[in-house]
Design an enzyme around this catalytic site. Sequence first.
Site, short mmCIF file in Angstrom:
data_model
loop_
_atom_site.label_atom_id
_atom_site.label_comp_id
_atom_site.label_asym_id
_atom_site.label_seq_id
_atom_site.Cartn_x
_atom_site.Cartn_y
_atom_site.Cartn_z
N ILE A 21 0.81 -1.21 0.00
CA ILE A 21 0.00 0.00 0.00
C ILE A 21 0.86 1.28 0.00
O ILE A 21 0.42 2.29 -0.51
CB ILE A 21 -0.98 -0.01 1.19
CG1 ILE A 21 -2.07 1.06 1.00
CG2 ILE A 21 -0.24 0.16 2.52
CD1 ILE A 21 -3.20 0.95 2.00
N ASN A 34 -2.80 2.71 15.66
CA ASN A 34 -3.15 2.45 17.06
C ASN A 34 -3.75 3.73 17.64
O ASN A 34 -3.69 4.79 17.01
CB ASN A 34 -1.94 1.95 17.86
CG ASN A 34 -0.78 2.92 17.80
OD1 ASN A 34 -0.90 4.11 18.06
ND2 ASN A 34 0.39 2.39 17.44
N GLY A 42 3.53 -3.98 11.41
CA GLY A 42 2.67 -4.21 10.26
C GLY A 42 2.56 -3.02 9.33
O GLY A 42 3.53 -2.30 9.09
N ASP A 44 1.04 -0.23 9.76
CA ASP A 44 1.25 1.04 10.47
C ASP A 44 2.73 1.43 10.45
O ASP A 44 3.09 2.55 10.09
CB ASP A 44 0.74 0.90 11.90
CG ASP A 44 0.72 2.20 12.68
OD1 ASP A 44 0.79 3.28 12.08
OD2 ASP A 44 0.60 2.12 13.92
N THR A 132 -7.29 -7.19 10.67
CA THR A 132 -7.15 -8.63 10.41
C THR A 132 -5.73 -9.14 10.63
O THR A 132 -5.50 -10.34 10.48
CB THR A 132 -7.60 -8.98 8.98
OG1 THR A 132 -6.78 -8.30 8.04
CG2 THR A 132 -9.07 -8.63 8.78
N TYR A 135 -4.38 -7.45 15.27
CA TYR A 135 -5.60 -7.24 16.07
C TYR A 135 -6.50 -8.47 16.03
O TYR A 135 -7.48 -8.53 16.77
CB TYR A 135 -6.34 -5.99 15.63
CG TYR A 135 -5.74 -4.70 16.15
CD1 TYR A 135 -4.46 -4.64 16.70
CD2 TYR A 135 -6.45 -3.52 16.09
CE1 TYR A 135 -3.92 -3.46 17.17
CE2 TYR A 135 -5.93 -2.32 16.55
CZ TYR A 135 -4.66 -2.30 17.11
OH TYR A 135 -4.13 -1.12 17.57
#
Length: 188
Positions: A21, A34, A42, A44, A132, A135
């Site tokens: 992405i 978060n 990940g 983030d 997914t 979390y």
Amino acid sequence: MPQSASFALGPGTLRLIEGDITLDDADAIVNAANAALAGGGGVDGAIHRAAGPKLPAACREIIAQIGHLPAGGAVITPGFELPARFIIHTVGPIWRGGNQGEPEALRSAYAASLARAAENNLSTIAFPAVSTGVYGYPVELAAPIALGTMAEALMAGAVAEIRLYLHGRHAFDLWRCAADDLFGEITR
């Protein structure tokens, strides 16, 4: 070879993409953040690294104003060093069995992100599969909620194109099956 699939939904298009992405040049990419907007692992962490050193300061400024971003909320920052012009940060729910408001919070995370895009007149938005990963939200439960919320926005003309980035062939195949079930393989 990375996979992709497209679905025509009203005047818009939903694209499922196996890929990174952070390389997308959409008007905005969505960060699965978060509550402290502090970066992490990940997607983030990848977005924070790719956006460069100005992103943490922008996030700290937002947190100074609001305290924390609750699950289901969304805020927007510039994209800084990313190809995308903006980053929409949303907090998805942590999976705790499904009886603690997780479906509503997940739907809200997608809807609030799409609302930030509409408020800023953005026509293309790229999402990760919110909640997914670490979390723990089960894909088979998350996909219909996420895809349905994105389809509503596309069919209403709120955005022109949504790109859903999936990490790895297995994730792509799961989401593609869910999309085929919901939309009946209306590909173009």
